[in-house]
Motif scaffolding. Structure first.
Motif, short mmCIF file in Angstrom:
data_model
loop_
_atom_site.label_atom_id
_atom_site.label_comp_id
_atom_site.label_asym_id
_atom_site.label_seq_id
_atom_site.Cartn_x
_atom_site.Cartn_y
_atom_site.Cartn_z
N LEU A 69 83.24 -0.74 67.57
CA LEU A 69 82.25 -0.01 67.49
C LEU A 69 81.02 -0.22 68.48
O LEU A 69 80.27 0.79 69.03
N GLN A 70 80.80 -1.58 68.95
CA GLN A 70 79.75 -1.84 69.96
C GLN A 70 79.96 -1.23 71.20
O GLN A 70 79.19 -0.62 71.73
N LEU A 71 81.37 -1.32 71.64
CA LEU A 71 81.63 -0.61 72.84
C LEU A 71 81.53 0.84 72.84
O LEU A 71 81.26 1.72 73.80
N ARG A 72 81.78 1.63 71.72
CA ARG A 72 81.60 2.99 71.34
C ARG A 72 80.18 3.28 71.38
O ARG A 72 79.98 4.36 71.41
N GLY A 73 79.14 2.43 71.26
CA GLY A 73 77.92 2.60 70.62
C GLY A 73 77.77 3.04 69.35
O GLY A 73 76.88 4.02 69.27
N GLN A 74 78.50 2.97 68.58
CA GLN A 74 78.34 3.41 67.00
C GLN A 74 78.24 2.15 65.92
O GLN A 74 78.51 2.60 64.70
N ALA A 75 77.58 1.23 66.26
CA ALA A 75 77.30 0.22 65.33
C ALA A 75 76.12 0.34 64.51
O ALA A 75 75.48 -0.38 63.98
N GLY A 76 75.52 1.76 64.47
CA GLY A 76 74.27 1.70 63.81
C GLY A 76 72.88 0.86 64.11
O GLY A 76 72.67 0.78 65.25
N ASP A 77 72.54 0.54 63.05
CA ASP A 77 71.20 -0.52 63.39
C ASP A 77 71.45 -1.54 64.16
O ASP A 77 70.28 -1.91 64.62
N ARG A 78 72.48 -2.07 64.04
CA ARG A 78 72.81 -3.34 64.77
C ARG A 78 73.20 -3.00 66.23
O ARG A 78 73.65 -3.78 66.83
N GLN A 79 73.47 -1.92 66.61
CA GLN A 79 73.78 -1.52 68.02
C GLN A 79 73.06 -2.24 69.08
O GLN A 79 71.56 -2.04 69.02
N LEU A 80 73.77 -2.78 70.07
CA LEU A 80 73.13 -3.37 71.11
C LEU A 80 72.09 -2.37 71.83
O LEU A 80 72.80 -1.11 72.09
N THR A 81 71.15 -2.58 72.40
CA THR A 81 70.01 -1.74 72.99
C THR A 81 70.78 -1.08 74.17
O THR A 81 70.85 -0.15 74.56
N ARG A 82 71.38 -2.39 75.13
CA ARG A 82 72.34 -1.82 76.25
C ARG A 82 73.47 -1.92 75.77
O ARG A 82 74.32 -2.86 75.38
N ARG A 83 74.23 -0.72 75.58
CA ARG A 83 75.44 -0.59 75.12
C ARG A 83 76.53 -1.34 76.22
O ARG A 83 76.69 -1.39 77.20
N PRO A 84 77.55 -2.09 75.60
CA PRO A 84 78.26 -3.16 76.27
C PRO A 84 79.28 -2.34 76.76
O PRO A 84 79.82 -1.41 76.48
N GLU A 85 79.69 -2.83 78.07
CA GLU A 85 80.61 -2.54 78.67
C GLU A 85 81.99 -3.46 78.24
O GLU A 85 83.17 -3.01 78.35
N VAL A 86 81.95 -4.84 78.27
CA VAL A 86 83.01 -5.75 78.02
C VAL A 86 82.51 -6.42 76.56
O VAL A 86 81.78 -6.83 76.61
N ALA A 87 83.70 -6.54 75.76
CA ALA A 87 83.58 -7.37 74.32
C ALA A 87 84.82 -8.16 74.55
O ALA A 87 85.81 -8.13 74.89
N ILE A 88 84.52 -9.30 73.70
CA ILE A 88 85.33 -10.57 73.47
C ILE A 88 85.82 -10.14 71.98
O ILE A 88 84.80 -10.35 70.85
N ALA A 89 86.97 -10.32 71.46
CA ALA A 89 87.37 -10.41 69.87
C ALA A 89 88.24 -11.82 69.92
O ALA A 89 89.46 -11.68 70.80
N ALA A 90 88.07 -12.74 69.10
CA ALA A 90 88.79 -13.96 69.09
C ALA A 90 88.85 -14.41 67.76
O ALA A 90 88.01 -14.56 66.96
N ALA A 91 90.19 -14.74 67.45
CA ALA A 91 90.38 -15.26 65.96
C ALA A 91 91.27 -16.29 65.86
O ALA A 91 92.19 -16.40 66.59
N GLY A 92 91.17 -17.32 64.72
CA GLY A 92 92.11 -18.36 64.67
C GLY A 92 91.40 -19.63 64.50
O GLY A 92 90.30 -19.83 64.98
N GLY A 93 92.20 -20.62 64.11
CA GLY A 93 91.59 -22.00 64.06
C GLY A 93 92.63 -23.11 63.91
O GLY A 93 93.89 -22.57 63.62
N GLY A 94 92.51 -24.17 64.37
CA GLY A 94 93.42 -25.32 64.42
C GLY A 94 94.64 -24.75 65.37
O GLY A 94 94.35 -24.46 66.66
N PRO A 95 95.97 -24.89 65.03
CA PRO A 95 97.07 -24.72 65.90
C PRO A 95 97.30 -23.33 66.11
O PRO A 95 98.39 -23.16 66.79
N ILE A 96 96.66 -22.24 65.58
CA ILE A 96 96.94 -20.73 65.96
C ILE A 96 95.59 -20.09 66.49
O ILE A 96 94.61 -20.35 66.08
#
Length: 400
Positions: free
Chosen positions: A365-392
């Motif tokens: 959503l942030q990369l698309r510029g579609q995050a509504g009231d929480r959309q970053l003022t300067r539309r991002p070009e690069v995003a990180i998504a990271a998930a997991g904990g411990g051994p995964i």
């Protein structure tokens, strides 16, 4: 095994969908799933008949989704064996790159009071959906354990939940680097502040440091507000071949690089404890792109517990070992107008636990510029998504 070719370059995220989110809604899992699934397919400008692949981490069974859609989509299987909770999404990328499917539906559904699961385990912290490929032993580490070989030892020590296991990492980090309880609190406060701008978030009331510090203890040093919020809800994506980008009615999101691992040493047998598998996942991801941490405009990072986010910040290279506490202190650097906006939708700490899929949805959503009231003022070009904990662990760089 994971293909060595840069399979990510052949793919785009063409559609996004999210259901209503709530606590103890009583809404059947299939209903939540289909709300998100139909939204994602429509968002991609497709019809159910266009979907020829399907992948999920649960809870609603793929056969139920296929029956509800009335199509012949097939399970794409585990083409990427070491992506933790994001394994189904990464496997969809592989399937599209290998032209086993053109449009793959990926979804995750959760219900607070339980629901049907696929053949995988009941908790994302207890491993992904398939046995991992054999990986080489890392220099300086002990014998590589099976991912959860040390669980019996933890249970024998009366450490019965992931909260106990992560608390041990956190305590060690505090002892080594002087990380403080208040620094953890700034993560929770930042998430709640962002959740206030997200109409779907479970908890939106402002939080103070006093609120955080006075919360019920769970497993020292973690308290109630260090833990994510169980919700009912569903997230869906459509992963399409890159040549569909020109026809896609919404801005396509590109996957620049992915990385994932089961990690070496299980939960606590690592010689570099309290580090986690996020270290190896991040190294794998950065090796597949010329982009660097300094190029990242927004980070959506797993926060099943506050400390997991600290571990990821260091693993991803946003700060050095032991520097994550000072990095987030005051929550200015990680604010929506800071140098590294973090968990802009409220994270699992305030918006709700969808096991890494909401953070991926928000990154898109942030990369698309579609995050509504929480959309970053300067539309991002690069995003990180990271998930997991411990051994995964699994992580990816996305671009627009």
């Amino acid at each position: 095994m994971v293909p060595m070719s840069h399979f990510e370059k052949d793919t785009i995220v063409s559609g996004l969908g999210i259901s209503q989110i709530g606590r103890r809604t009583g809404i059947p899992g299939l209903e939540l799933s289909m709300e998100a699934v139909r939204a994602a397919i429509a968002d991609a400008g497709l019809t159910p008949d266009d979907i020829d692949g399907i992948a999920t981490f649960g809870d609603t069974l793929p056969s139920e989704i296929v029956a509800a859609l009335g199509n012949q989509a097939t399970d794409v299987g585990v083409g990427f064996g070491t992506g933790g909770v994001l394994t189904p999404f990464m496997s969809a990328l592989v399937a599209v790159s290998e032209k086993r499917a053109r449009h793959v539906l990926v979804y995750r559904t959760v219900q607070m009071l339980g629901g049907a699961m696929t053949d995988g385990p009941a908790s994302p912290l207890l491993g992904p959906l398939a046995n991992p490929p054999v990986e080489p032993r890392l220099p300086g580490t002990r014998r590589k354990l099976k991912p959860f070989e040390d669980i019996d030892a933890l249970l024998a020590a009366h450490a019965y939940s992931a909260a106990n296991w992560v608390a041990m990492h956190c305590q060690r980090h505090m002892a080594l680097y002087g990380t403080t309880k208040e620094q953890l609190g700034w993560l929770a406060i930042n998430s709640r502040r962002n959740a206030g701008l997200n109409p779907l978030a479970a908890f939106r009331e402002p939080m103070t440091m006093d609120d955080y510090l006075s919360a019920r203890p769970i497993s020292t040093p973690l308290g109630l507000l260090d833990c994510d919020i169980p919700v009912d809800g569903a997230i869906a994506f459509v992963v399409s071949h890159a040549d569909y980008a020109a026809d896609c009615p919404t801005p396509a999101v590109r996957v620049e690089a992915v990385g994932g691992t089961y990690g070496s040493g299980g939960w606590f047998h690592r010689d570099d404890f309290p580090k986690m598998a996020s270290v190896e996942a991040a190294v794998a991801m950065w090796s597949r792109t010329d982009l660097k941490p300094s190029d990242v405009d927004v980070a959506e990072i797993y926060d099943g517990f506050t400390f997991l986010t600290l571990a990821w910040l260091e693993a991803l290279g946003f700060c050095g070992d032991g520097e994550s506490g000072p990095f987030i202190e005051g929550a200015t650097r990680i604010a929506l107008d800071g140098e590294l906006p973090l968990n802009t939708y409220g994270g699992q700490l305030s918006a709700g636990r969808l096991h890494g899929y909401w953070l991926l949805h928000e990154a898109c959503l942030q990369l698309r510029g579609q995050a509504g009231d929480r959309q970053l003022t300067r539309r991002p070009e690069v995003a990180i998504a990271a998930a997991g904990g411990g051994p995964i662990a699994g992580c990816m760089v996305l671009t627009r």
